[in-house]
Write a protein that holds these residues in place. Structure first.
Motif, PDB file in Angstrom:
ATOM      1  N   GLU A 139       0.813  -1.215   0.000  1.00  0.00           N
ATOM      2  CA  GLU A 139       0.000   0.000   0.000  1.00  0.00           C
ATOM      3  C   GLU A 139       0.849   1.268   0.000  1.00  0.00           C
ATOM      4  N   ASP A 140       1.943   1.285   0.761  1.00  0.00           N
ATOM      5  CA  ASP A 140       2.770   2.480   0.827  1.00  0.00           C
ATOM      6  C   ASP A 140       3.417   2.781  -0.526  1.00  0.00           C
ATOM      7  N   TRP A 141       3.966   1.737  -1.172  1.00  0.00           N
ATOM      8  CA  TRP A 141       4.585   1.936  -2.488  1.00  0.00           C
ATOM      9  C   TRP A 141       3.543   2.423  -3.485  1.00  0.00           C
ATOM     10  N   VAL A 154       0.955   6.311  -7.166  1.00  0.00           N
ATOM     11  CA  VAL A 154      -0.195   6.948  -7.822  1.00  0.00           C
ATOM     12  C   VAL A 154      -0.171   8.466  -7.608  1.00  0.00           C
ATOM     13  N   ARG A 155       0.378   8.918  -6.494  1.00  0.00           N
ATOM     14  CA  ARG A 155       0.525  10.359  -6.304  1.00  0.00           C
ATOM     15  C   ARG A 155       1.529  10.925  -7.324  1.00  0.00           C
ATOM     16  N   ALA A 156       2.649  10.237  -7.502  1.00  0.00           N
ATOM     17  CA  ALA A 156       3.657  10.698  -8.461  1.00  0.00           C
ATOM     18  C   ALA A 156       3.099  10.675  -9.877  1.00  0.00           C
ATOM     19  N   ALA A 186      -5.795  16.453  -7.480  1.00  0.00           N
ATOM     20  CA  ALA A 186      -4.871  15.748  -6.591  1.00  0.00           C
ATOM     21  C   ALA A 186      -5.563  14.549  -5.974  1.00  0.00           C
ATOM     22  N   VAL A 187      -4.786  13.558  -5.620  1.00  0.00           N
ATOM     23  CA  VAL A 187      -5.340  12.358  -4.991  1.00  0.00           C
ATOM     24  C   VAL A 187      -6.158  12.720  -3.758  1.00  0.00           C
ATOM     25  N   ALA A 200     -11.347   7.082   2.144  1.00  0.00           N
ATOM     26  CA  ALA A 200     -11.822   5.697   2.090  1.00  0.00           C
ATOM     27  C   ALA A 200     -11.928   5.207   0.653  1.00  0.00           C
ATOM     28  N   PHE A 201     -12.334   6.104  -0.231  1.00  0.00           N
ATOM     29  CA  PHE A 201     -12.420   5.755  -1.651  1.00  0.00           C
ATOM     30  C   PHE A 201     -11.036   5.486  -2.228  1.00  0.00           C
ATOM     31  N   VAL A 202     -10.076   6.352  -1.898  1.00  0.00           N
ATOM     32  CA  VAL A 202      -8.702   6.169  -2.378  1.00  0.00           C
ATOM     33  C   VAL A 202      -8.142   4.842  -1.877  1.00  0.00           C
ATOM     34  N   ALA A 203      -8.373   4.535  -0.614  1.00  0.00           N
ATOM     35  CA  ALA A 203      -7.873   3.275  -0.048  1.00  0.00           C
ATOM     36  C   ALA A 203      -8.447   2.079  -0.789  1.00  0.00           C
ATOM     37  N   GLY A 204      -9.718   2.158  -1.136  1.00  0.00           N
ATOM     38  CA  GLY A 204     -10.347   1.069  -1.883  1.00  0.00           C
ATOM     39  C   GLY A 204      -9.759   0.922  -3.276  1.00  0.00           C
TER      40      GLY A 204
END
Length: 211
Positions: A118-120, A125-127, A141-142, A148-152
């Motif tokens: 998840e961290d990578w 996805v931000r980059a 921007a993310v 919660a949506f981004v995590a999914g």
């Protein structure tokens, strides 16, 4: 890749091309056969000795579950277009000219690394987003999306990193033609509304690629 001397690309130009291209076909030879996926990527020159292409696929795309046999390859496409002999100055001189196709491409080989982390993925996805949103007047921007949506969404993808071992690059942009013919090709692309190809032909001539 077959690369005649005229169409060879130096390391600095290759790095610039890889940094700017934005997407590639990732091709892997697996025990079940060839697999390919078109992927947007981030160029990470700081990774390894030769840089890396960092991308992601849907978790349901099983390419990431099928280990490559040997190296993986990413095919990176640049601008390309048909060249009519009518653009050549030499057509009027002797008529011994034929059509061709101009293009820029690179075959990037390397070791494929899967990142089910998840961290990578969050950093990736931000980059990726920041790269393609940067030129917009109001970049998305993310963090504009609910956490919660981004995590999914992150759970639905898997990271893929091609750690580069070698690159074969080629810029076929009329460098083997006379100055007058190259000027005619650039002018032809410009008149046809293809500024990207016109600029590429002019840039290749100014660099004297392969000279």
């Amino acid at each position: 890749m077959y690369v005649p001397r005229h169409f060879a690309v130096d390391d600095a130009t290759t790095a610039e091309f890889l940094a700017g291209a934005g997407a590639a076909h990732l091709v892997t030879a697996t025990a079940e056969g060839l697999v390919a996926t078109r992927l947007p990527y981030v160029w990470a020159p700081e990774v390894g000795a030769h840089g890396a292409l960092q991308a992601h696929v849907a978790r349901t795309n099983d390419q990431w579950r099928r280990p490559p046999v040997g190296e993986a390859m990413a095919i990176v496409h640049g601008p390309d277009a048909y060249v009519t002999p009518s653009w050549y100055a030499t057509k009027a001189e002797h008529g011994r000219v034929v059509p061709t196709w101009n293009y820029v491409t690179a075959h990037v080989y390397g070791r494929l690394v899967v990142h089910d982390d998840e961290d990578w993925l969050a950093a990736h996805v931000r980059a990726l987003t920041e790269r393609f949103e940067a030129a917009r007047p109001e970049p998305w921007a993310v963090d504009d999306a609910p956490p919660a949506f981004v995590a999914g969404q992150l759970r639905a993808v898997v990271g893929l990193e091609l750690v580069v071992t070698r690159v074969e690059a080629k810029a076929k942009l009329s460098q083997n033609r006379s100055d007058a013919d190259r000027a005619g090709v650039a002018a032809g692309f410009a008149s046809a509304g293809d500024a990207r190809m016109a600029d590429a032909v002019r840039a290749a001539a100014s660099r004297k690629v392969g000279a």
